[in-house]
Design an enzyme around this catalytic site. Structure first.
Site, PDB file in Angstrom:
ATOM      1  N   THR A  51       0.848  -1.144  -0.062  1.00 43.91           N
ATOM      2  CA  THR A  51      -0.001  -0.080   0.008  1.00 43.91           C
ATOM      3  C   THR A  51       0.934   1.271  -0.047  1.00 43.91           C
ATOM      4  OG1 THR A  51      -1.729  -1.202   1.148  1.00 43.91           O
ATOM      5  CG2 THR A  51      -1.927   1.108   1.200  1.00 43.91           C
ATOM      6  N   LYS A  80       4.801  10.434  21.499  1.00 43.38           N
ATOM      7  CA  LYS A  80       4.758  11.259  22.933  1.00 43.38           C
ATOM      8  C   LYS A  80       3.311  11.642  23.191  1.00 43.38           C
ATOM      9  CE  LYS A  80       8.575  13.723  20.317  1.00 43.38           C
ATOM     10  NZ  LYS A  80       8.989  14.807  19.415  1.00 43.38           N
TER      11      LYS A  80
HETATM   12  N1   CP Z   1      -2.568  -5.614   0.434  1.00 50.18           N
HETATM   13  C1   CP Z   1      -1.785  -5.064   1.502  1.00 50.18           C
HETATM   14  O1   CP Z   1      -2.636  -3.971   2.132  1.00 50.18           O
HETATM   15  O2   CP Z   1      -0.477  -5.072   1.611  1.00 50.18           O
HETATM   16  P1   CP Z   1       0.519  -4.259   2.595  1.00 50.18           P
HETATM   17  O3   CP Z   1       0.179  -4.680   3.921  1.00 50.18           O
HETATM   18  O4   CP Z   1       1.788  -4.712   2.264  1.00 50.18           O
HETATM   19  O5   CP Z   1       0.287  -2.749   2.165  1.00 50.18           O
END
Ligand code: CP
Length: 302
Positions: A51, A80
């Site tokens: 993502t 924090k």
């Molecule tokens: N499919 C997906 O959300 O992969 P990541 O967690 O690598 O972003």
């Protein structure tokens, strides 16, 4: 649409027009500068490969720029005690749009409520992952040439898997689709999703026999058991390793059917399946770049 936080925002015509834009994005180059002088912030409180990097790749391919924090839970001022709302108010002064992934369900909605710039939900705990659902839908259209008249087996962790929860909701936009929920007893599809499907008239049923589901499915959407969401290890162990797709399972699947997975996978699809042309999951991940280019162009373009 200013923010992208949940699948319930999407309408069929909008989704199809985004797909057309994604097709055009395949030939766009950074030198075309479609998003020149625009900055995207990627604010990730949970790990990600696809993502975050596909959003960043999409932004760079559009000629824009990126600022990023990939471990905001530890390396932002969240450590924090800063709230998501305050962080977003600040980051909105540095960027023209924010992709946020957070461990708490509802965090993206809270971010959108205070943000003057577009917020994109890159996954909120066990809640939703709407841009994954868009690229999954695009993949089904691309691979099978249709979104209607399908049997779709959703397999694995349907309780905590935000990608599969969001994908299930996408079928509200289709006609004559039947969903088969193939999940261990510990991680069934949630009642919130079932109620939304009921309201939209989408047929679904629980099917504990993976073999039966494979023999009728046009699309098999396998998912990882989300170890990090379980309270106890024993509960995770009880759900893990029950539904595995291997060469024998592929023998049950129709010649036209496809296997998808949002990735990452652990052991729920055996590596030997990768060579089968019906294994669509790596093509699916690649589609994420084009869908996210189309989305960013719509949200941040002038
Ligand atoms: N499919 C997906 O959300 O992969 P990541 O967690 O690598 O972003």
């Amino acid at each position: 649409m200013k923010h992208i936080v949940a699948v319930e925002q999407f309408e069929r015509e909008w989704v199809l027009s985004l797909f057309e834009s994604a097709e055009r994005m395949k030939s766009v180059k950074s030198s075309d500068e479609l998003l020149r002088d625009r900055i995207l912030a990627t604010l990730f409180y949970e790990p990600s490969t696809r993502t975050r990097l596909s959003f960043e790749s999409a932004m760079l391919r559009l000629g824009g720029q990126v600022v990023s924090t990939e471990n905001a839970r530890e390396f932002s001022s969240a450590i924090k005690g800063e709230t998501v709302e305050d962080t977003v108010r600040i980051v909105a002064g540095y960027a023209d749009g924010i992709v946020i992934r957070h461990h708490e369900q509802g965090a993206a909605v809270r971010a959108a409520a205070v943000s003057p710039v577009p917020i994109v939900n890159g996954g909120d705990g066990p809640g939703e992952h709407p841009t994954q659902a868009l690229l999954d839908f695009y993949t089904i259209q691309d691979e099978l040439g249709q979104l209607d008249d399908l049997k779709v087996a959703l397999v694995g962790d349907l309780r905590f898997g935000r990608a599969v929860r969001s994908l299930a909701l996408m079928f509200r936009l289709t006609r004559n689709v039947e969903l088969l929920f193939v999940s261990p007893a510990e991680v069934p599809m949630g009642d919130d999703i079932r109620h939304a499907l009921d309201a939209a008239g989408v047929r679904y049923r629980d099917e504990p026999d993976l073999g039966k589901a494979l023999s009728v499915a046009d699309v098999v959407y396998q998912t990882r058991i989300q170890r990090e969401r379980f309270v106890t290890q024993s509960e995770f162990q009880a759900a893990q390793g029950i539904y595995v797709i291997d060469e024998v399972s592929m023998g049950l699947l129709g010649p036209h059917a496809i296997v998808m997975h949002p990735l990452p996978r652990v052991d729920e699809i055996r590596p030997e399946v990768d060579l089968d042309p019906r294994a669509a999951y790596f093509r699916q991940a690649q589609n994420g770049v084009f869908i996210r280019m189309a989305l960013l162009h719509q949200l941040l373009g002038s």
